[in-house]
Design a protein around this motif. Structure first.
Motif, PDB file in Angstrom:
ATOM      1  N   GLU A 219     -15.814 -11.207  11.601  1.00 49.60           N
ATOM      2  CA  GLU A 219     -14.948 -11.539  10.471  1.00 49.60           C
ATOM      3  C   GLU A 219     -14.548 -10.258   9.739  1.00 49.60           C
ATOM      4  N   PHE A 220     -13.257 -10.154   9.417  1.00 45.21           N
ATOM      5  CA  PHE A 220     -12.763  -9.038   8.622  1.00 45.21           C
ATOM      6  C   PHE A 220     -13.337  -9.130   7.219  1.00 45.21           C
ATOM      7  N   VAL A 221     -13.724  -7.982   6.653  1.00 44.29           N
ATOM      8  CA  VAL A 221     -14.255  -7.949   5.293  1.00 44.29           C
ATOM      9  C   VAL A 221     -13.353  -7.139   4.369  1.00 44.29           C
ATOM     10  N   ALA A 222     -13.041  -5.912   4.764  1.00 41.45           N
ATOM     11  CA  ALA A 222     -12.231  -5.047   3.891  1.00 41.45           C
ATOM     12  C   ALA A 222     -11.655  -3.903   4.711  1.00 41.45           C
ATOM     13  N   GLN A 223     -10.581  -3.329   4.203  1.00 36.73           N
ATOM     14  CA  GLN A 223      -9.993  -2.171   4.863  1.00 36.73           C
ATOM     15  C   GLN A 223      -9.411  -1.235   3.833  1.00 36.73           C
ATOM     16  N   THR A 224      -9.274   0.031   4.217  1.00 33.14           N
ATOM     17  CA  THR A 224      -8.647   1.022   3.365  1.00 33.14           C
ATOM     18  C   THR A 224      -8.031   2.099   4.236  1.00 33.14           C
ATOM     19  N   THR A 225      -6.993   2.722   3.735  1.00 32.45           N
ATOM     20  CA  THR A 225      -6.495   3.928   4.349  1.00 32.45           C
ATOM     21  C   THR A 225      -7.319   5.091   3.799  1.00 32.45           C
ATOM     22  N   TRP A 226      -7.312   6.204   4.511  1.00 32.43           N
ATOM     23  CA  TRP A 226      -8.075   7.357   4.027  1.00 32.43           C
ATOM     24  C   TRP A 226      -7.560   7.832   2.671  1.00 32.43           C
ATOM     25  N   SER A 227      -6.291   7.603   2.429  1.00 35.05           N
ATOM     26  CA  SER A 227      -5.720   8.001   1.142  1.00 35.05           C
ATOM     27  C   SER A 227      -6.149   7.074   0.013  1.00 35.05           C
ATOM     28  N   GLY A 228      -6.639   5.884   0.369  1.00 34.48           N
ATOM     29  CA  GLY A 228      -6.998   4.891  -0.641  1.00 34.48           C
ATOM     30  C   GLY A 228      -5.819   4.137  -1.189  1.00 34.48           C
ATOM     31  N   GLU A 229      -4.625   4.436  -0.649  1.00 35.93           N
ATOM     32  CA  GLU A 229      -3.408   3.827  -1.191  1.00 35.93           C
ATOM     33  C   GLU A 229      -3.336   2.339  -0.848  1.00 35.93           C
ATOM     34  N   HIS A 230      -3.863   1.985   0.296  1.00 32.33           N
ATOM     35  CA  HIS A 230      -3.806   0.594   0.738  1.00 32.33           C
ATOM     36  C   HIS A 230      -5.219   0.060   0.940  1.00 32.33           C
ATOM     37  N   THR A 231      -5.552  -1.029   0.258  1.00 24.95           N
ATOM     38  CA  THR A 231      -6.823  -1.710   0.464  1.00 24.95           C
ATOM     39  C   THR A 231      -6.547  -3.195   0.613  1.00 24.95           C
ATOM     40  N   ASN A 232      -7.457  -3.865   1.288  1.00 25.40           N
ATOM     41  CA  ASN A 232      -7.304  -5.293   1.517  1.00 25.40           C
ATOM     42  C   ASN A 232      -8.696  -5.882   1.689  1.00 25.40           C
ATOM     43  N   TYR A 233      -8.851  -7.139   1.252  1.00 27.98           N
ATOM     44  CA  TYR A 233     -10.173  -7.763   1.273  1.00 27.98           C
ATOM     45  C   TYR A 233     -10.108  -9.196   1.766  1.00 27.98           C
ATOM     46  N   LEU A 234     -11.192  -9.644   2.346  1.00 28.17           N
ATOM     47  CA  LEU A 234     -11.418 -11.057   2.605  1.00 28.17           C
ATOM     48  C   LEU A 234     -11.479 -11.757   1.240  1.00 28.17           C
ATOM     49  N   ASP A 235     -10.842 -12.899   1.133  1.00 30.68           N
ATOM     50  CA  ASP A 235     -10.766 -13.579  -0.165  1.00 30.68           C
ATOM     51  C   ASP A 235     -12.136 -13.822  -0.792  1.00 30.68           C
ATOM     52  N   SER A 236     -13.101 -14.177   0.023  1.00 26.76           N
ATOM     53  CA  SER A 236     -14.417 -14.552  -0.519  1.00 26.76           C
ATOM     54  C   SER A 236     -15.220 -13.367  -1.043  1.00 26.76           C
TER      55      SER A 236
ATOM     56  N   ALA B 223     -15.123   0.206  11.399  1.00 25.85           N
ATOM     57  CA  ALA B 223     -14.133   0.363  12.458  1.00 25.85           C
ATOM     58  C   ALA B 223     -13.048   1.326  12.009  1.00 25.85           C
ATOM     59  N   ALA B 224     -12.463   2.032  12.977  1.00 27.94           N
ATOM     60  CA  ALA B 224     -11.406   3.003  12.679  1.00 27.94           C
ATOM     61  C   ALA B 224     -10.225   2.781  13.594  1.00 27.94           C
ATOM     62  N   GLY B 225      -9.048   2.932  13.030  1.00 27.81           N
ATOM     63  CA  GLY B 225      -7.838   2.762  13.816  1.00 27.81           C
ATOM     64  C   GLY B 225      -6.652   3.409  13.139  1.00 27.81           C
ATOM     65  N   SER B 226      -5.452   3.053  13.588  1.00 28.95           N
ATOM     66  CA  SER B 226      -4.234   3.637  13.034  1.00 28.95           C
ATOM     67  C   SER B 226      -3.260   2.594  12.538  1.00 28.95           C
ATOM     68  N   THR B 227      -3.703   1.344  12.503  1.00 26.70           N
ATOM     69  CA  THR B 227      -2.834   0.245  12.071  1.00 26.70           C
ATOM     70  C   THR B 227      -3.584  -0.652  11.098  1.00 26.70           C
ATOM     71  N   LEU B 228      -2.940  -0.987   9.995  1.00 28.97           N
ATOM     72  CA  LEU B 228      -3.532  -1.933   9.066  1.00 28.97           C
ATOM     73  C   LEU B 228      -3.578  -3.302   9.726  1.00 28.97           C
ATOM     74  N   SER B 229      -4.772  -3.850   9.859  1.00 30.17           N
ATOM     75  CA  SER B 229      -4.914  -5.142  10.524  1.00 30.17           C
ATOM     76  C   SER B 229      -6.194  -5.816  10.062  1.00 30.17           C
ATOM     77  N   VAL B 230      -6.162  -7.138   9.980  1.00 27.86           N
ATOM     78  CA  VAL B 230      -7.368  -7.889   9.645  1.00 27.86           C
ATOM     79  C   VAL B 230      -8.029  -8.450  10.898  1.00 27.86           C
ATOM     80  N   THR B 231      -7.463  -8.147  12.044  1.00 33.76           N
ATOM     81  CA  THR B 231      -8.107  -8.509  13.302  1.00 33.76           C
ATOM     82  C   THR B 231      -8.700  -7.253  13.917  1.00 33.76           C
ATOM     83  N   GLY B 232      -9.680  -7.439  14.775  1.00 31.93           N
ATOM     84  CA  GLY B 232     -10.404  -6.308  15.310  1.00 31.93           C
ATOM     85  C   GLY B 232      -9.717  -5.546  16.419  1.00 31.93           C
TER      86      GLY B 232
END
Length: 122
Positions: free
Chosen positions: A46-63, A97-106
């Protein structure tokens, strides 16, 4: 290659806090997005949270949105997940996890850590 090492998991009681860390090494310039996923026994990842290294974009699981905070410290090549007011349903193995695309899937994440166990007792 990029290596990710998580730390900070443990056994806590409901209402307690934990801070997870994920240290990245290797070719980190290949990654622009860092994320936390979790997997509880018998459940799907399950996706929990994500951020860009810049911190400009963050996203969270609603719960977890009002309880968890993801942050990145570029100088240390490290991201953190501050988890407050933990609940028994937060019990899981947490993966960085690390990648180059904002995504809530693995799938878009190319690099994964080994995981750190978080157990919340009621």
């Amino acid at each position: 290659q990029v290596q990710l090492v998580e730390s900070g998991g443990g056994l806590v009681q409901a209402g307690d806090s934990l801070r997870l860390s994920c240290a990245a090494s290797g070719r980190t310039w290949r990654t622009t997005v860092m994320a936390w996923f979790r997997q509880a026994p018998g459940k799907e990842r399950e996706f929990v949270a994500q951020t860009t290294w810049s911190g400009e974009h963050t996203n969270y699981l609603d719960s977890v949105k009002d309880r968890f905070t993801v942050s990145a410290v570029n100088a240390k090549n490290t991201i953190y997940l501050q988890m407050n007011n933990l609940k028994p349903e937060d019990t899981a193995v947490y993966y960085c996890a690390a990648g180059s695309t904002l995504s809530v899937t693995g799938d878009p994440y190319s690099y994964w850590g080994q995981g750190t166990q978080v157990t919340v007792s009621s």
